[in-house]
Structure formats: C-alpha cells, structure tokens
Design an enzyme around this catalytic site. Structure first.
Site, short mmCIF file in Angstrom:
data_model
loop_
_atom_site.label_atom_id
_atom_site.label_comp_id
_atom_site.label_asym_id
_atom_site.label_seq_id
_atom_site.Cartn_x
_atom_site.Cartn_y
_atom_site.Cartn_z
N GLY A 57 7.12 -3.62 20.31
CA GLY A 57 7.74 -2.69 19.38
C GLY A 57 6.98 -1.38 19.24
N ILE A 58 5.67 -1.46 19.02
CA ILE A 58 4.86 -0.25 18.88
C ILE A 58 4.75 0.47 20.22
CG2 ILE A 58 2.53 0.61 18.43
CD1 ILE A 58 2.30 -1.52 16.23
N ASP A 94 2.92 -3.21 31.20
CA ASP A 94 2.92 -4.42 30.39
C ASP A 94 2.90 -5.60 31.35
OD1 ASP A 94 3.63 -6.50 28.37
OD2 ASP A 94 4.07 -4.76 27.11
N ASP A 113 -0.98 -8.18 34.91
CA ASP A 113 -1.46 -9.26 34.05
C ASP A 113 -2.95 -9.02 33.80
OD1 ASP A 113 -2.31 -11.56 32.78
OD2 ASP A 113 -1.23 -12.92 34.12
N TYR A 146 -8.93 -12.98 16.43
CA TYR A 146 -8.20 -11.71 16.46
C TYR A 146 -8.93 -10.66 15.63
CZ TYR A 146 -4.34 -8.38 16.10
OH TYR A 146 -3.57 -7.25 16.15
N LYS A 170 -10.51 -6.95 17.02
CA LYS A 170 -10.12 -5.64 16.52
C LYS A 170 -11.30 -4.92 15.87
CE LYS A 170 -5.99 -5.61 18.07
NZ LYS A 170 -5.61 -4.66 19.14
N PRO A 182 -3.06 -0.29 12.37
CA PRO A 182 -1.83 -0.61 11.65
C PRO A 182 -2.04 -1.75 10.65
CG PRO A 182 -1.51 -0.64 14.03
CD PRO A 182 -2.98 -0.65 13.77
N GLY A 183 -1.23 -1.74 9.63
CA GLY A 183 -1.16 -2.89 8.74
C GLY A 183 -0.07 -3.82 9.22
N VAL A 184 0.78 -4.27 8.32
CA VAL A 184 1.88 -5.15 8.71
C VAL A 184 3.06 -4.28 9.15
CG1 VAL A 184 1.21 -7.16 7.40
CG2 VAL A 184 2.47 -5.38 6.24
#
Length: 257
Positions: free
Chosen positions: A23-24, A43, A62, A153, A157, A183-185
């Site tokens: 999405g981003i 990707d 990959d 995770y 980050k 980013p947050g949610v």
C-alpha cells in the site's frame, strides 16, 4: 523580500522504490510519477499490482535470497538513482518466549540486512556520479519503543533509525541527504494480516485490533498510504534540501519526540 520557493517537482529525477507492491510502496510510486519522476520499482511479487505508466519500470527480487539481494543491489546501482525510497520490509509477531531465531533471521534479513545493502548500493551510485541525492528509509513507530508481541520487528526498525543517522553523517560531505519516515498505524492491505495476528495472540475478534488502534491515535483514525507518500515526495524534493539525519513521524500524534 524575495521568496526563493523550492520546487516539489521531480521531473528529470530517477526514483527507486523497494517494497513497491504494498500500500505505501504503490502510493509512493504513484506520487513520484505524478511529480514527473521516472520510477524503478521492485518487490518480491512477479508482477506489479499498481497502475502501469510509461515512466515506470518494474523488477522482481527476493531479498532473502543471497543471489536475489546481490542482483537487487546491482540493479539499484545501474538505475543511477537520484532518490531511493527504501521501503521493503517484513512483519511478524511473537513474544520473547516464542519469537524464535527463524523469525528473527527473516525480519532482520529483509528489514536490516537487505535494507542496508540497498542503501549502500544507492549511496555508492550517487557518490560515483556526483549526484546530490536523497535516501528515504522506512522506519516505524515500532522503532521508537518496544512492544511485548513485536520484539524482532521493533528491533529492526530501531536499527533503521540508527543507520539513517549514521549514513546521513557519512554522506553529508557528498551532498547526499538521508532521512527516515516513521509511520504509525496506516490502513494498508497488510493490516488484514496484522489484525489476524493480534486476534491469535491477544484473543481478539477479527477487526477488533484495527478498530482499537485507530481510535487510540490522538487524531482519532488510522493514516492512509498517501499520508506517507506525500512526506516521501517532500523528502525527495528541494523542499527539504536542508534536512538530513531526521526521522519524521507520520502517525497522527502517536509518538511524541
């Protein structure tokens, strides 16, 4: 008083976007294209799921495979980017009691090892061509604090934020800026998977965690991919030419710093 307004326009710029099928990533590709850039996207998926464009080229790699990562790094160099949007990442959950080393290796393999290899490849290309470029790394609000079920995770980050600062200092003499977006949610297709994981680990109903995290944001709702993409355009453009070594939170007020 004269006003020297720096452009947001990216015409003539080459932008590389990793993790481009999410999405981003897809939103960043679309925003860069709208600003006139030529975009090289990559990707793990065989085909690109976003809108086709004559200024868009797509390649599959990959990043967890040694040969795939080496090919991706060479591809980044050959693209000769002005901008790298270093976005590819994996997410998984598990407490320190059950998040094993296999999960750790996968998350660190993409989120840190591959992230660094592609950052290095873009940096080497920019220095070799005397390009005063912009590298934009994808961090997360999870990189600012630990979370009981997201240990690996969060650690990856946090590493992205640290590497961003170190790379920015190393590349500043070459006129290359390095920043991160935290980013947050964000309401992306990945949240279906994330919500399912929380349902399993916390015994919640499907959709419950997504609703709860949105309501907990100070602004009262989850962000959208374009909220992140707009900041990426800002960091790619001359609008931000005096900003480096920073992590910009796009989280509706979740992280105060």
């Amino acid at each position: 008083m004269s006003l020297n307004a720096a452009p947001v326009d990216l015409s003539g710029k080459t932008c590389v976007v990793t993790g481009a099928n999410g999405g981003i990533g897809q939103s960043a590709v679309a925003h860069f294209l709208t600003q006139g850039a030529h975009v090289f996207a990559t990707d793990v998926a065989e085909d690109y799921g976003g809108t086709a464009d004559t200024n868009l080229s797509y390649a599959q790699f990959d990043l967890l495979q040694e040969a795939g990562l080496a090919d991706a790094a060479l591809w980044v160099k050959n693209c000769q980017p002005d901008v790298l949007f270093n976005n590819a990442a994996l997410f998984d959950m598990g407490s320190v009691l059950d998040a094993d080393l296999t999960q750790m290796d996968r998350l660190f393999g993409v989120n840190v090892r591959a992230f660094y290899a592609l950052l290095q490849a873009a940096s080497q290309s920019m220095v070799a061509s005397n390009t005063k470029g912009s590298i934009i790394n994808m961090a997360s609000q999870a990189g600012h604090r630990g979370e009981a079920l997201v240990a690996h995770y969060c650690a990856t980050k946090a590493a992205v934020i640290s590497y961003t600062q170190s790379a920015a200092l190393a590349l500043a003499p070459h006129g290359i800026r390095v920043n991160a977006i935290s980013p947050g949610v964000i309401d992306t297709p990945m949240w279906k998977t994330v919500d399912g994981l929380f349902a399993r680990f916390e015994g919640k109903e499907p959709g419950q965690k997504k609703r709860e995290v949105g309501e907990a944001v100070p602004l009262g709702y989850m962000g959208a991919p374009e909220d992140v993409a707009r900041v990426a355009v800002f960091l790619a453009s001359q609008q931000s030419e005096y900003i480096t070594a920073q992590t910009i939170c796009v989280d509706g007020g979740n992280v105060l710093r």
